[in-house]
Motif scaffolding. Structure first.
Motif, PDB file in Angstrom:
ATOM      1  N   LYS A   1       0.831  -1.206   0.000  1.00  0.00           N
ATOM      2  CA  LYS A   1       0.000   0.000   0.000  1.00  0.00           C
ATOM      3  C   LYS A   1       0.868   1.258   0.000  1.00  0.00           C
ATOM      4  N   PHE A   2       1.907   1.268   0.820  1.00  0.00           N
ATOM      5  CA  PHE A   2       2.817   2.412   0.878  1.00  0.00           C
ATOM      6  C   PHE A   2       3.450   2.672  -0.485  1.00  0.00           C
ATOM      7  N   LEU A   3       4.020   1.624  -1.086  1.00  0.00           N
ATOM      8  CA  LEU A   3       4.702   1.776  -2.372  1.00  0.00           C
ATOM      9  C   LEU A   3       3.737   2.234  -3.466  1.00  0.00           C
ATOM     10  N   ALA A   4       2.540   1.670  -3.497  1.00  0.00           N
ATOM     11  CA  ALA A   4       1.556   2.071  -4.504  1.00  0.00           C
ATOM     12  C   ALA A   4       1.165   3.533  -4.320  1.00  0.00           C
ATOM     13  N   SER A   5       0.977   3.957  -3.093  1.00  0.00           N
ATOM     14  CA  SER A   5       0.572   5.331  -2.804  1.00  0.00           C
ATOM     15  C   SER A   5       1.654   6.322  -3.230  1.00  0.00           C
ATOM     16  N   VAL A   6       2.898   6.033  -2.864  1.00  0.00           N
ATOM     17  CA  VAL A   6       4.001   6.926  -3.236  1.00  0.00           C
ATOM     18  C   VAL A   6       4.134   6.972  -4.752  1.00  0.00           C
ATOM     19  N   TYR A   7       4.114   5.814  -5.396  1.00  0.00           N
ATOM     20  CA  TYR A   7       4.281   5.738  -6.843  1.00  0.00           C
ATOM     21  C   TYR A   7       3.184   6.527  -7.565  1.00  0.00           C
ATOM     22  N   GLU A   8       1.955   6.394  -7.113  1.00  0.00           N
ATOM     23  CA  GLU A   8       0.826   7.066  -7.775  1.00  0.00           C
ATOM     24  C   GLU A   8       0.900   8.583  -7.680  1.00  0.00           C
ATOM     25  N   ARG A   9       1.481   9.125  -6.625  1.00  0.00           N
ATOM     26  CA  ARG A   9       1.551  10.579  -6.503  1.00  0.00           C
ATOM     27  C   ARG A   9       2.726  11.196  -7.254  1.00  0.00           C
ATOM     28  N   LEU A  10       3.633  10.359  -7.764  1.00  0.00           N
ATOM     29  CA  LEU A  10       4.770  10.863  -8.536  1.00  0.00           C
ATOM     30  C   LEU A  10       4.326  11.218  -9.947  1.00  0.00           C
ATOM     31  N   ASN A  11       5.008  12.219 -10.531  1.00  0.00           N
ATOM     32  CA  ASN A  11       4.669  12.572 -11.911  1.00  0.00           C
ATOM     33  C   ASN A  11       5.134  11.451 -12.845  1.00  0.00           C
ATOM     34  N   SER A  12       4.596  11.435 -14.045  1.00  0.00           N
ATOM     35  CA  SER A  12       4.856  10.322 -14.970  1.00  0.00           C
ATOM     36  C   SER A  12       6.337  10.206 -15.341  1.00  0.00           C
ATOM     37  N   LYS A  13       7.025  11.328 -15.441  1.00  0.00           N
ATOM     38  CA  LYS A  13       8.458  11.294 -15.763  1.00  0.00           C
ATOM     39  C   LYS A  13       9.229  10.586 -14.643  1.00  0.00           C
ATOM     40  N   GLU A  14       8.896  10.923 -13.406  1.00  0.00           N
ATOM     41  CA  GLU A  14       9.556  10.286 -12.257  1.00  0.00           C
ATOM     42  C   GLU A  14       9.220   8.801 -12.196  1.00  0.00           C
ATOM     43  N   GLN A  15       8.004   8.441 -12.518  1.00  0.00           N
ATOM     44  CA  GLN A  15       7.614   7.026 -12.539  1.00  0.00           C
ATOM     45  C   GLN A  15       8.435   6.260 -13.571  1.00  0.00           C
ATOM     46  N   ASP A  16       8.637   6.868 -14.743  1.00  0.00           N
ATOM     47  CA  ASP A  16       9.440   6.217 -15.781  1.00  0.00           C
ATOM     48  C   ASP A  16      10.884   6.025 -15.333  1.00  0.00           C
ATOM     49  N   VAL A  17      11.443   7.043 -14.668  1.00  0.00           N
ATOM     50  CA  VAL A  17      12.814   6.949 -14.166  1.00  0.00           C
ATOM     51  C   VAL A  17      12.930   5.784 -13.176  1.00  0.00           C
ATOM     52  N   ILE A  18      11.970   5.695 -12.274  1.00  0.00           N
ATOM     53  CA  ILE A  18      11.995   4.623 -11.267  1.00  0.00           C
ATOM     54  C   ILE A  18      11.852   3.259 -11.928  1.00  0.00           C
ATOM     55  N   LYS A  19      10.956   3.129 -12.896  1.00  0.00           N
ATOM     56  CA  LYS A  19      10.789   1.845 -13.609  1.00  0.00           C
ATOM     57  C   LYS A  19      12.099   1.407 -14.242  1.00  0.00           C
ATOM     58  N   LYS A  20      12.767   2.341 -14.944  1.00  0.00           N
ATOM     59  CA  LYS A  20      14.024   2.007 -15.616  1.00  0.00           C
ATOM     60  C   LYS A  20      15.114   1.647 -14.623  1.00  0.00           C
ATOM     61  N   LYS A  21      15.204   2.411 -13.532  1.00  0.00           N
ATOM     62  CA  LYS A  21      16.241   2.135 -12.528  1.00  0.00           C
ATOM     63  C   LYS A  21      15.975   0.815 -11.806  1.00  0.00           C
ATOM     64  N   LEU A  22      14.722   0.527 -11.547  1.00  0.00           N
ATOM     65  CA  LEU A  22      14.377  -0.678 -10.797  1.00  0.00           C
ATOM     66  C   LEU A  22      14.772  -1.943 -11.551  1.00  0.00           C
ATOM     67  N   VAL A  23      14.686  -1.898 -12.864  1.00  0.00           N
ATOM     68  CA  VAL A  23      15.068  -3.055 -13.668  1.00  0.00           C
ATOM     69  C   VAL A  23      16.548  -3.376 -13.476  1.00  0.00           C
ATOM     70  N   LYS A  24      17.362  -2.327 -13.307  1.00  0.00           N
ATOM     71  CA  LYS A  24      18.811  -2.508 -13.165  1.00  0.00           C
ATOM     72  C   LYS A  24      19.254  -2.557 -11.707  1.00  0.00           C
ATOM     73  N   PHE A  25      18.328  -2.384 -10.802  1.00  0.00           N
ATOM     74  CA  PHE A  25      18.652  -2.280  -9.380  1.00  0.00           C
ATOM     75  C   PHE A  25      18.535  -3.650  -8.717  1.00  0.00           C
ATOM     76  N   ASP A  26      19.485  -3.953  -7.862  1.00  0.00           N
ATOM     77  CA  ASP A  26      19.393  -5.168  -7.064  1.00  0.00           C
ATOM     78  C   ASP A  26      20.265  -4.991  -5.838  1.00  0.00           C
ATOM     79  N   PHE A  27      19.964  -5.708  -4.828  1.00  0.00           N
ATOM     80  CA  PHE A  27      20.827  -5.726  -3.655  1.00  0.00           C
ATOM     81  C   PHE A  27      20.950  -7.158  -3.192  1.00  0.00           C
TER      82      PHE A  27
END
Length: 172
Positions: free
Chosen positions: A66-92
């Motif tokens: 719920k937290f992640l969905a809420s934060v993601y939804e309030r971000l502008n579309s450009k920021e959402q795209d940046v996060i999508k692209k980074k998340l694909v390459k992100f791992d820990f």
């Protein structure tokens, strides 16, 4: 509320998003792994989880989503795209202290020592020689480049100059 995340917030968001992906069985070095639902079943079946622990883990998963969905939804579309692209390459990864020290040592070595393909090094050496060694009269033992070239097996100029094996003179 802002409609973007700073770099620290982005990293934190991606860590939490990665945890959810792990809960979905999607982040196991490219191999689909156990889901939180199968973990809950297995631990409960083996009598290694109380009802309260089961409820707490399930609740934490729900509220994290719920937290992640809420934060993601309030971000502008450009920021959402940046996060999508980074998340694909992100791992820990969880790693032991010995491995972490090895990685730190490798990083420090790469910061201290440049590594590049031999041909690229030779090409750059040629460009440096064209500026520094063409017409040079400096003695080899006082030249910083001489030791670098010698240590890295740069071919001699072939001009047989008395002061340095890398020195040369063109007719220009």
């Amino acid at each position: 509320m802002r409609d973007y995340l700073n770099s620290n917030e982005k990293n934190q968001f991606m860590v939490l998003q990665s945890i959810v992906q792990m809960m979905d069985g999607l982040r196991n070095s490219g191999v689909n792994g156990p889901k939180i639902s199968s973990m809950l079943e297995d631990w409960t079946k083996r009598d290694n989880m109380t009802k309260a622990e089961h409820k707490n883990l399930k609740t934490s998963e729900t509220f994290l989503r719920k937290f992640l969905a809420s934060v993601y939804e309030r971000l502008n579309s450009k920021e959402q795209d940046v996060i999508k692209k980074k998340l694909v390459k992100f791992d820990f990864k969880l790693i032991d202290d010995y491995t972490l020290k090895q990685i730190d040592r490798d990083i420090k070595d790469k910061i201290t020592n440049a590594v590049l393909p031999r041909q690229q090094f030779y090409d750059w050496s040629s460009e440096i020689m064209a500026v520094k060694c063409n017409g040079c009269t400096q003695e080899w033992n006082t030249c910083q480049l001489h030791q670098v070239f010698d240590d890295n097996l740069v071919p001699e100029s072939g001009f047989d100059c008395k002061n340095c094996k890398f020195a040369y003179t063109t007719g220009e």
